[in-house]
Design a protein around this motif. Structure first.
Motif, PDB file in Angstrom:
ATOM      1  N   ARG A  64     110.484 -60.382 -47.156  1.00 22.59           N
ATOM      2  CA  ARG A  64     111.374 -59.618 -47.916  1.00 22.59           C
ATOM      3  C   ARG A  64     112.815 -59.902 -47.540  1.00 22.59           C
ATOM      4  N   THR A  65     112.913 -59.711 -46.161  1.00 24.05           N
ATOM      5  CA  THR A  65     114.228 -59.933 -45.309  1.00 24.05           C
ATOM      6  C   THR A  65     114.828 -61.446 -45.895  1.00 24.05           C
ATOM      7  N   VAL A  66     113.889 -62.539 -45.728  1.00 28.28           N
ATOM      8  CA  VAL A  66     114.478 -63.577 -46.092  1.00 28.28           C
ATOM      9  C   VAL A  66     115.010 -63.705 -47.456  1.00 28.28           C
ATOM     10  N   VAL A  67     114.195 -63.160 -48.470  1.00 26.84           N
ATOM     11  CA  VAL A  67     115.097 -63.321 -49.956  1.00 26.84           C
ATOM     12  C   VAL A  67     116.104 -62.214 -49.990  1.00 26.84           C
ATOM     13  N   LYS A  68     116.165 -61.167 -48.946  1.00 27.73           N
ATOM     14  CA  LYS A  68     117.397 -60.427 -49.223  1.00 27.73           C
ATOM     15  C   LYS A  68     118.778 -61.012 -48.584  1.00 27.73           C
ATOM     16  N   THR A  69     118.431 -61.740 -47.534  1.00 28.68           N
ATOM     17  CA  THR A  69     119.503 -62.330 -46.583  1.00 28.68           C
ATOM     18  C   THR A  69     119.703 -63.687 -46.935  1.00 28.68           C
ATOM     19  N   LYS A  70     118.999 -64.422 -47.600  1.00 26.06           N
ATOM     20  CA  LYS A  70     118.807 -65.585 -47.818  1.00 26.06           C
ATOM     21  C   LYS A  70     119.124 -66.703 -47.022  1.00 26.06           C
ATOM     22  N   SER A  71     118.409 -66.124 -45.786  1.00 25.55           N
ATOM     23  CA  SER A  71     118.406 -66.817 -44.366  1.00 25.55           C
ATOM     24  C   SER A  71     116.798 -67.026 -43.842  1.00 25.55           C
ATOM     25  N   VAL A  72     116.473 -68.037 -43.216  1.00 26.42           N
ATOM     26  CA  VAL A  72     115.307 -68.145 -42.739  1.00 26.42           C
ATOM     27  C   VAL A  72     115.113 -67.854 -41.169  1.00 26.42           C
ATOM     28  N   GLU A  73     116.216 -67.513 -40.807  1.00 29.76           N
ATOM     29  CA  GLU A  73     116.431 -67.422 -39.126  1.00 29.76           C
ATOM     30  C   GLU A  73     115.362 -66.663 -38.571  1.00 29.76           C
ATOM     31  N   PHE A  74     114.776 -65.622 -39.160  1.00 29.71           N
ATOM     32  CA  PHE A  74     113.683 -64.836 -38.864  1.00 29.71           C
ATOM     33  C   PHE A  74     112.200 -65.209 -39.130  1.00 29.71           C
ATOM     34  N   MET A  75     112.170 -66.262 -39.656  1.00 29.43           N
ATOM     35  CA  MET A  75     110.952 -66.739 -40.152  1.00 29.43           C
ATOM     36  C   MET A  75     110.633 -68.330 -39.924  1.00 29.43           C
ATOM     37  N   PRO A  76     110.423 -68.709 -38.632  1.00 27.44           N
ATOM     38  CA  PRO A  76     110.363 -70.030 -37.948  1.00 27.44           C
ATOM     39  C   PRO A  76     109.555 -70.799 -38.696  1.00 27.44           C
ATOM     40  N   PHE A  77     109.777 -72.116 -38.941  1.00 28.92           N
ATOM     41  CA  PHE A  77     109.062 -73.051 -39.854  1.00 28.92           C
ATOM     42  C   PHE A  77     107.567 -73.295 -39.305  1.00 28.92           C
ATOM     43  N   PHE A  78     107.605 -73.517 -38.265  1.00 31.62           N
ATOM     44  CA  PHE A  78     106.361 -73.899 -37.341  1.00 31.62           C
ATOM     45  C   PHE A  78     105.282 -72.505 -37.301  1.00 31.62           C
ATOM     46  N   MET A  79     105.951 -71.448 -37.379  1.00 32.59           N
ATOM     47  CA  MET A  79     105.006 -70.237 -37.398  1.00 32.59           C
ATOM     48  C   MET A  79     104.275 -70.224 -38.686  1.00 32.59           C
ATOM     49  N   SER A  80     105.182 -70.263 -39.823  1.00 31.26           N
ATOM     50  CA  SER A  80     104.777 -70.180 -41.290  1.00 31.26           C
ATOM     51  C   SER A  80     103.711 -71.346 -41.419  1.00 31.26           C
ATOM     52  N   LEU A  81     104.101 -72.570 -40.824  1.00 30.90           N
ATOM     53  CA  LEU A  81     103.185 -73.673 -41.151  1.00 30.90           C
ATOM     54  C   LEU A  81     101.526 -73.383 -40.444  1.00 30.90           C
ATOM     55  N   PHE A  82     101.591 -72.885 -39.317  1.00 34.17           N
ATOM     56  CA  PHE A  82     100.267 -72.581 -38.702  1.00 34.17           C
ATOM     57  C   PHE A  82      99.709 -71.636 -39.369  1.00 34.17           C
ATOM     58  N   VAL A  83     100.452 -70.488 -39.646  1.00 32.13           N
ATOM     59  CA  VAL A  83      99.870 -69.394 -40.720  1.00 32.13           C
ATOM     60  C   VAL A  83      98.752 -69.983 -41.879  1.00 32.13           C
ATOM     61  N   PHE A  84      99.750 -70.916 -42.756  1.00 26.08           N
ATOM     62  CA  PHE A  84      99.080 -71.582 -43.886  1.00 26.08           C
ATOM     63  C   PHE A  84      97.830 -72.453 -43.060  1.00 26.08           C
TER      64      PHE A  84
END
Length: 243
Positions: free
Chosen positions: A151-171
């Motif tokens: 929700r923060t990413v959408v609100k701020t239009k920034s991926v600063e607090f959602m690191p790519f590799f963390m998201s990748l390994f969750v997937f």
């Protein structure tokens, strides 16, 4: 052949899950170095501990046959998360220390109740159903924790607090255990991890959609764990670090 494929997905699931469990080590190096938990929250670690304990218990042969890979990785995760929780309690301020210690006691009590009821009051399929439901519920809770960051990413239009590799390994982790559960005809593994697979995919979509937008705040690349730091307090925390 199906058993071999299931085993391979289980091994891959173990590897990706281990990465997720170890990823907060950067955060805890910072906590130990500064001797302070700063603005980090200890709740995700305690809830992940409960998920690991219940999932490890569910995978034991006398509860759920042919799910030993579920037990091995979640047993390992329970040890890792226990270390995180104890470190957090050691360095947290008095009020936060009491809250996390109380939650930690609650987690141990819930796990003890589930384990004792399943051993002494239930048998066969009823035992599997009881432990499976408990493990599935808290797996969904664990996977759902990044929703606030999305929700923060959408609100701020920034991926600063959602690191790519963390998201990748969750997937990858969610997908691996989702397929493992499908091949084993086990809804208690497939359903919560299917939920995790979907959330991981959404995180990756958000990442690629917003990744090129210029950051407006200092880097938080070492805050690798989703949901651990309140976004509006990140500047203060990042100032100490110089995630």
């Amino acid at each position: 052949m199906e058993d071999v494929v299931k085993f391979l997905f289980g091994i891959f699931g173990n590897a990706t899950a281990l990465f997720l469990f170890l990823s907060p080590t950067i955060t805890f190096k910072r906590i130990v170095k500064n001797r302070s938990t700063e603005q980090f929250s200890g709740i995700p670690y305690v809830m992940t501990l409960l998920n690991c304990l219940l999932s490890a218990w569910y995978g034991l042969p006398f509860v759920s046959p042919n799910n030993i890979l579920v037990s091995t990785i979640n047993g390992t995760g329970a040890v890792i998360e226990s270390v995180y929780v104890l470190i957090f309690i050691a360095f947290a301020p008095k009020k936060e220390k009491a809250k996390i210690l109380g939650l930690f006691t609650f987690v141990l009590a819930v796990f003890s109740i589930v384990a004792l009821v399943s051993v002494f009051a239930l048998h066969g399929n009823s035992r599997k159903l009881f432990c499976g439901f408990a493990a599935a519920i808290f797996s969904i809770v664990m996977y759902g924790s990044p929703l606030s960051i999305m929700r923060t990413v959408v609100k701020t239009k920034s991926v600063e607090f959602m690191p790519f590799f963390m998201s990748l390994f969750v997937f990858l982790c969610g997908t691996s255990w989702f397929v493992y559960g499908l091949l084993g005809h086990d809804p208690f593994v497939a359903v919560p991890n299917g939920f995790g697979c979907a959330l991981g995919a959404l995180q990756l979509i958000l990442y690629f959609f917003y990744r090129d937008i210029k950051k407006q705040q200092p880097s938080a690349e070492d805050s690798v764990e989703l949901g651990l730091e309140k976004p509006h307090q990140s500047k203060q925390a990042n100032g100490v670090n110089g995630v």
